[in-house]
Design an enzyme around this catalytic site. Structure first.
Site: not given
Length: 425
Positions: A50-51, A188
């Site tokens: 995500c980053n 997840g």
């Protein structure tokens, strides 16, 4: 080997760029194969979280072809990518990989999830046949150093992660979670950590929505919660005070209309929504609604900065470990560079030995004096082995190349006493 680390992350690129360059799990292997075929990548691994999206590669050509392939693969223009990417080469690439694996380059300093994500990226690339000897040795050194950072510094104490920070932010909106229901979208690792942190803070009830019901039931069952499919989210959304989403979906799962309907059923009781997925799971327009507090992964910075200060001292020690790791890897690679030369020189020496041995055996078979034959064998072999280096040393001395002579002293273990004794002969 030209080790490259090419990528974008939360410090160089905004969310709307990162989500367009993200690689969903099911496209990573095809992307690896395309990059090898079209970008001159002998070995390659892709890390997409995500980053950050990062590509680690042993490249046959320069990075321009990798850059061109990325712009073709994604919907990002060359100008956009040029404005926010970074590229590290050689030792700097290895150092960067170690910082990433050790949590030193994360949004949450020292967060533990990134090491597992990098190991997964390595395993997936290896299974696809995209990892050879060069990336293998680099990744193994990276993992060894990351393990040292975790075990020898305080950076891993009192675990802080995006999941932990998400729950901390929820507590700032709802001071007492014991009265609230949380809807977790996805099942997840990140959502699993969110569920655990929420349970530790006494959340009243947890609903888990996932693409597969079995996994949702497995996670929800740990906290006596409820499991639903993604398609059932509109039916349960009105019950949720807290919504935290982290899936690998390439399209939004929650739109403005669905949230508006849920708010009406809630009689406009406020909802806290945190979307930590890249690409985003919740449409940005949802944030325009009056009774919704919508945050994305980029909004976690303020909370995270409060935790960063306590970890800076540990980070300094971690950087010392990383520097030692880079130096050790460099020495190892330099030693490997000499392997071919050593092997070639040994082969040449073996050939000379065989030549002289055949001559000696032939002389012995012809009735030659064994003592003289052996002495001649030793003398001829010594002369032939020393001919090339002694000729080169004379040439170096004539040219005033003192460094070559000093290196020869080191290679042949010649001491000052040896030099003094040779002058007396």
């Amino acid at each position: 080997m030209t080790l490259l680390a090419f990528g974008i992350n939360h410090t160089t690129a905004p969310l709307h760029i990162r989500e367009r360059l993200a690689f969903a799990p099911d496209v990573v292997v095809p992307a690896l194969n395309q990059a090898r075929a079209r970008a001159g990548a002998r070995e390659i691994a892709i890390l997409s979280t995500c980053n950050r999206t990062e590509i680690y590669v042993d490249c046959e050509r320069d990075s321009r072809e990798l850059f061109a392939w990325l712009t073709e693969h994604s919907s990002i223009s060359a100008e956009e990518l040029a404005s926010c990417h970074y590229l590290w080469e050689g030792d700097e690439a290895l150092r960067h990989m170690m910082k990433v694996a050790g949590g030193l380059d994360s949004l949450v300093l020292g967060e533990p999830q990134i090491l597992g994500q990098m190991k997964s990226a390595y395993a997936q690339a290896k299974e696809a046949g995209a990892v050879g000897a060069q990336l293998e040795s680099a990744f193994q050194q990276v993992f060894a150093v990351a393990k040292q950072v975790r075990s020898q510094t305080a950076i891993g104490q009192n675990p802080v992660s995006v999941a932990y920070t998400a729950v901390t932010l929820a507590q700032q909106i709802f001071s007492d979670l014991k009265q609230d229901t949380a809807l977790l979208i996805g099942a997840g690792e990140t959502i699993e950590l969110v569920a655990r942190h929420l349970a530790e803070q006494g959340i009243k009830y947890i609903i888990v929505a996932n693409r597969t019901l079995g996994r949702a039931q497995e996670l929800a069952g740990q906290y006596k919660g409820e499991a639903v499919l993604l398609a059932d989210i509109p039916d349960v959304l009105h019950r949720a005070d807290i919504v935290i989403s982290s899936t690998a979906s390439q399209l939004p799962l929650l739109g403005k209309g669905a949230v508006e309907s849920a708010l009406k059923k809630r009689k406009h009781k406020p909802m806290f929504m945190l979307d930590i997925a890249v690409p985003r799971d919740i449409e940005a327009e949802v944030g325009e609604l009056d009774d919704v507090y919508l945050y994305t992964v980029d909004d976690l910075n303020t909370v995270i900065d409060q935790n960063r200060k306590s970890r800076e001292e540990a980070a300094e020690r971690a950087m010392e470990i990383i520097e030692l790791g880079v130096n050790a890897y460099r020495r190892e690679q330099r030693a490997l560079d000499a392997v071919d030369t050593i092997r070639a020189y040994r082969k040449k020496a073996d050939e000379l030995r065989e030549q002289e041995l055949k001559k000696a055996l032939k002389q012995l078979q012809s009735g030659g004096d064994s003592e003289k034959v052996v002495a001649q064998l030793a003398r001829n072999l010594t002369n032939k082995l020393l001919h090339a280096p002694t000729t080169a040393l004379r040439e170096a001395s004539a040219k005033g190349q003192g460094d070559t002579l000093r290196l020869a002293h080191e290679l042949f273990a010649i001491t000052q006493d040896d030099l003094d004794n040779s002058e007396k002969e």
